[in-house]
Design a protein around this motif. Structure first.
Motif, PDB file in Angstrom:
ATOM      1  N   ARG A 104       3.352  -3.926  -9.838  1.00  0.00           N
ATOM      2  CA  ARG A 104       4.966  -5.427  -9.217  1.00  0.00           C
ATOM      3  C   ARG A 104       5.129  -5.328 -10.409  1.00  0.00           C
ATOM      4  O   ARG A 104       6.103  -6.129 -10.433  1.00  0.00           O
ATOM      5  CB  ARG A 104       3.395  -6.472  -9.586  1.00  0.00           C
ATOM      6  CG  ARG A 104       2.862  -6.758  -8.607  1.00  0.00           C
ATOM      7  CD  ARG A 104       2.207  -8.122  -8.189  1.00  0.00           C
ATOM      8  NE  ARG A 104       2.138  -7.979  -5.970  1.00  0.00           N
ATOM      9  CZ  ARG A 104       1.540  -9.252  -5.966  1.00  0.00           C
ATOM     10  NH1 ARG A 104       1.428 -10.441  -6.446  1.00  0.00           N
ATOM     11  NH2 ARG A 104       0.486 -10.157  -4.690  1.00  0.00           N
TER      12      ARG A 104
ATOM     13  N   THR B  28      -1.525  -6.500  -2.738  1.00  0.00           N
ATOM     14  CA  THR B  28      -1.794  -8.312  -3.348  1.00  0.00           C
ATOM     15  C   THR B  28      -3.155  -8.005  -4.318  1.00  0.00           C
ATOM     16  O   THR B  28      -3.375  -6.712  -4.434  1.00  0.00           O
ATOM     17  CB  THR B  28      -2.605  -8.428  -1.124  1.00  0.00           C
ATOM     18  OG1 THR B  28      -3.724  -7.099  -1.342  1.00  0.00           O
ATOM     19  CG2 THR B  28      -1.276  -8.344  -0.095  1.00  0.00           C
TER      20      THR B  28
ATOM     21  N   VAL C 137       2.474   0.554   2.787  1.00  0.00           N
ATOM     22  CA  VAL C 137       4.200   0.639   1.994  1.00  0.00           C
ATOM     23  C   VAL C 137       4.862   1.778   1.685  1.00  0.00           C
ATOM     24  O   VAL C 137       4.836   2.561   1.439  1.00  0.00           O
ATOM     25  CB  VAL C 137       3.458   0.545  -0.022  1.00  0.00           C
ATOM     26  CG1 VAL C 137       4.717   0.207  -0.391  1.00  0.00           C
ATOM     27  CG2 VAL C 137       3.446  -1.371  -0.273  1.00  0.00           C
TER      28      VAL C 137
ATOM     29  N   ASP D 178       9.288  -1.713  -0.380  1.00  0.00           N
ATOM     30  CA  ASP D 178      10.789  -2.258   0.549  1.00  0.00           C
ATOM     31  C   ASP D 178       9.620  -2.735   2.024  1.00  0.00           C
ATOM     32  O   ASP D 178      10.491  -3.543   3.184  1.00  0.00           O
ATOM     33  CB  ASP D 178      11.972  -1.203   1.048  1.00  0.00           C
ATOM     34  CG  ASP D 178      12.484  -0.624  -0.091  1.00  0.00           C
ATOM     35  OD1 ASP D 178      12.629  -1.142  -0.244  1.00  0.00           O
ATOM     36  OD2 ASP D 178      12.216   0.063   0.172  1.00  0.00           O
TER      37      ASP D 178
ATOM     38  N   GLN E  94       2.896  -4.701   1.906  1.00  0.00           N
ATOM     39  CA  GLN E  94       2.569  -5.705   0.903  1.00  0.00           C
ATOM     40  C   GLN E  94       1.144  -5.019  -0.608  1.00  0.00           C
ATOM     41  O   GLN E  94       0.182  -3.978   0.152  1.00  0.00           O
ATOM     42  CB  GLN E  94       2.201  -6.655   1.387  1.00  0.00           C
ATOM     43  CG  GLN E  94       0.964  -6.644   2.519  1.00  0.00           C
ATOM     44  CD  GLN E  94       0.706  -8.265   2.774  1.00  0.00           C
ATOM     45  OE1 GLN E  94       0.704  -9.029   2.198  1.00  0.00           O
ATOM     46  NE2 GLN E  94      -0.425  -7.848   3.658  1.00  0.00           N
TER      47      GLN E  94
ATOM     48  N   LEU F 281       4.548  -0.220  -8.800  1.00  0.00           N
ATOM     49  CA  LEU F 281       4.322  -0.765  -7.186  1.00  0.00           C
ATOM     50  C   LEU F 281       3.170  -1.526  -7.129  1.00  0.00           C
ATOM     51  O   LEU F 281       2.851  -3.027  -7.067  1.00  0.00           O
ATOM     52  CB  LEU F 281       4.628   0.275  -6.231  1.00  0.00           C
ATOM     53  CG  LEU F 281       5.617   0.935  -5.566  1.00  0.00           C
ATOM     54  CD1 LEU F 281       5.478   1.547  -4.442  1.00  0.00           C
ATOM     55  CD2 LEU F 281       6.056  -0.550  -4.964  1.00  0.00           C
TER      56      LEU F 281
ATOM     57  N   GLU G 133       9.038  -4.250  -6.446  1.00  0.00           N
ATOM     58  CA  GLU G 133       8.849  -5.126  -4.603  1.00  0.00           C
ATOM     59  C   GLU G 133       9.301  -3.679  -3.670  1.00  0.00           C
ATOM     60  O   GLU G 133      10.078  -3.541  -3.527  1.00  0.00           O
ATOM     61  CB  GLU G 133       9.405  -5.985  -4.860  1.00  0.00           C
ATOM     62  CG  GLU G 133       9.001  -7.155  -5.053  1.00  0.00           C
ATOM     63  CD  GLU G 133       7.501  -7.503  -5.443  1.00  0.00           C
ATOM     64  OE1 GLU G 133       6.835  -7.485  -3.885  1.00  0.00           O
ATOM     65  OE2 GLU G 133       6.351  -7.692  -6.099  1.00  0.00           O
TER      66      GLU G 133
END
Length: 613
Positions: free
Chosen positions: A52, A62, A10, A57, A60, A49, A55
């Protein structure tokens, strides 16, 4: 352990500036993760992050289905008319939450003084913060995220919170993520730490580098051990930072074994760093220097009482005797509203007693670090170095002379930030500057009221390093248990309007406070034998004074025996013609004699108290 959340490769930018990059971390059931790093380094961005709220750039985040977050942010707000019970439990019927023993336990620990039917807007700032914390913990969530949860909590509240979180997440269900500068809390609760290492803007704004996250097993003590080992292996950290790490590591390793029981890694190499590291401060030498600057008389409060209303039958403080010695390092603990700040005001002279007397030494030069930084508003247009230079160009820190610029750098201001205008500083930077301006004024008595507010862990370590060599009388009011144990040599407690000595430190305070609560719950029943010493009647005070005399006498015996041993060694050195050893032994003897003289003075004060009581 079941997987809850994963962060893979990320990165996130703010405009053209990279904030965090190449972040790879994961969270499992039962994890208790502490997040540390400098203010403004990206900790809040990382939290957003993970939850959530932001978001990435690239990369991901999960998470498994059914993951539910409950977040305590630093900024809290409530609807104007909401009551405490509504803020915590919404519109749920009382039987739904009152029948849950875990919820009742939470209420008892965090809200013992808060009426549940009162509007939240009518509460104090500290009470509102505790309501928000209770609401976060009571929510139907399996991942709890806490941003500075110990703010506005006293030592009892912090201790309860640590116990609650360990019990809740010790069963291996759910996860905890906490951002805090409270190092005792990190050690007591967290089983791993993530350090957010900020990036840089690059030379002239070219090739800026994002921040990243480094992971460590264990709590704060383990984190310090691993940082020291990584620093040794990589040999990339500057020597100044290494010195701070070694000093703090040496203090941690000399402390309670529990501090270093969590690390699950090899620490032999780290221990090599501190094999010859001396104690953080030489108390005997500092006391000698303080006596030279202060003389033997500092500040004595003798039988002092204080009430904001002279006619009040229940004063804030009653019949308090506190005597400050040259070079003494005293910590003051107590619950919110117990009278700690009033005691500090009496010591500083900001408040006058309603009974008793206060005696001040003629050479006392006192400075006070208050909880607010409003005095800096007047110099908002000045730059940091100028604001320090306005007070003094040079200052003695122990036996070393430092320029204002050197001291600014030592307390964590980079060259760029040192030339920032005061009005543009963050809350933590303003706090550091406030302390800097006090230190360069070279006071010989320093009073600190909650000095850890808004400061990150590395800044706290730097401040502790400076205070280690500061030769004066230090009085600290703080809820930060780590700081109290680190920079003060003994503590006293403000309990029920009286002051109690704490030979057993913070643990003894927690025991006494619990006994006092039991006594109050019983309506002040005098039959509670355990709680009776808290009443501090004359007989109780006499017992304490006699106990103090016995403690000092034991110390005097040990020092006297040391002087005798040195005398024998001097005789052997003289007989063998070892004049170099003779000189060294003479210095040791002089220091030991200085300590004995100070102990004799302390014994005389204790003996005087026995006569008073």
């Amino acid at each position: 352990m079941a997987h809850i959340l994963g962060v893979e490769n990320v990165s996130i930018d703010l405009g053209s500036r990279p904030i965090l990059g190449n972040i790879n971390v994961s969270i499992e059931d039962g994890a208790k993760i502490g997040i540390v790093g400098p203010n403004g380094g990206g900790k809040s961005t990382l939290l957003k992050l993970l939850t959530r709220a932001l978001e990435p750039d690239t990369g991901q985040v999960t998470m498994t289905s059914g993951t539910r977050f409950s977040v305590l942010s630093q900024a809290i707000s409530f609807a104007p008319d909401v009551t405490v019970i509504q803020a915590i439990h919404g519109n749920a019927a009382e039987y739904e939450w009152a029948s849950d023993s875990a919820i009742r336990y939470l209420h008892e620990g965090l809200l013992p003084d808060v009426p549940l039917d009162k509007k939240v807007t009518e509460l104090s700032g500290g009470q509102r913060r505790r309501v928000a914390l209770a609401a976060t913990l009571a929510a139907d969530a399996n991942v709890i995220v806490l941003d500075e949860p110990t703010n506005h909590l006293d030592i009892e509240g912090v201790t309860f919170l640590a116990k609650y979180l360990n019990e809740r997440f010790g069963r291996g269900e759910g996860a905890l993520i906490v951002v805090t500068h409270d190092r005792w809390f990190l050690d007591a609760v967290c089983d791993r730490l993530w350090e957010v290492v900020p990036g840089n803007d690059g030379a002239g704004g070219r090739n800026p580098q994002p921040g990243h996250v480094e992971t460590y097993e264990g709590g704060y003590a383990a984190y310090i051990l691993q940082r020291a080992e990584r620093s040794r292996i990589a040999q990339q950290a500057v020597e100044k930072r290494n010195n701070l790490l070694r000093k703090e590591l040496a203090w941690l390793r000399r402390g309670a074994p529990a501090r270093t029981s969590k690390p699950k890694f090899r620490i032999d190499a780290a221990n090599e760093l501190i094999a010859n590291e001396p104690p953080p401060r030489d108390s005997i030498e500092l006391a000698k220097m303080a006596t030279t600057r202060l003389g033997k008389d500092v500040i004595d409060l003798i039988g002092v009482s204080f009430a904001y209303d002279a006619q009040d039958q229940t004063p804030v403080l009653d019949d308090v005797t506190v005597r400050l010695a040259p070079g003494e390092r005293l910590g003051i603990v107590g619950g919110n509203g117990a009278g700690k700040s009033s005691l500090l005001g009496l010591i500083s002279g900001a408040l006058e007693p309603t009974a008793g007397r206060i005696r001040r030494g003629k050479t006392v030069k006192l400075a006070v670090l208050t909880q607010e930084t409003k005095e800096l508003d007047e110099i908002a247009h000045r730059r940091v170095v100028e604001a320090v230079h306005d007070i003094a160009t040079h200052v003695m820190v122990g036996k070393k002379e430092m320029t204002a610029a050197q001291l600014v750098e030592k307390l964590g201001f980079t060259r760029e930030r040192a030339w920032t205008q005061v009005g543009d500083l963050s809350g933590g930077e303003r706090r550091r500057l406030q302390l800097l301006r006090l230190l360069v004024g070279e006071p010989n008595v320093l009073l600190l009221d909650e000095p850890t507010n808004d400061l990150d862990t590395d800044t706290l370590a730097a401040i502790e390093d400076v205070l280690d060599s500061w030769p004066g009388t230090l009085v600290v009011v703080s809820h930060d248990r780590y700081l109290l144990e680190r920079i003060t040599d003994h503590q006293i407690a403000v309990l029920d309007g009286h002051v109690r000595d704490l030979p057993g430190g913070v643990d003894e305070y927690l025991r006494l406070a619990a006994e006092l609560r039991v006594q109050h719950d019983k309506g002040g029943d005098a039959g509670s034998q355990a709680a009776q010493p808290i009443k501090t009647k004359d007989a109780a005070k006499e017992r304490l004074a006699r106990k103090n005399m016995a403690r000092i006498e034991r110390k005097m015996d040990k020092v006297s025996q040391l002087i005798e041993r040195i005398g024998l060694q001097q005789a052997d050195a003289a007989a063998s013609g070892d004049f170099e050893a003779l000189v060294d032994l003479g210095k040791e003897a002089a220091l030991a004699q200085e300590e004995l003289d100070l102990l004799e003075e302390e014994w005389m004060v204790a003996a005087e108290e026995v006569e008073i009581y």
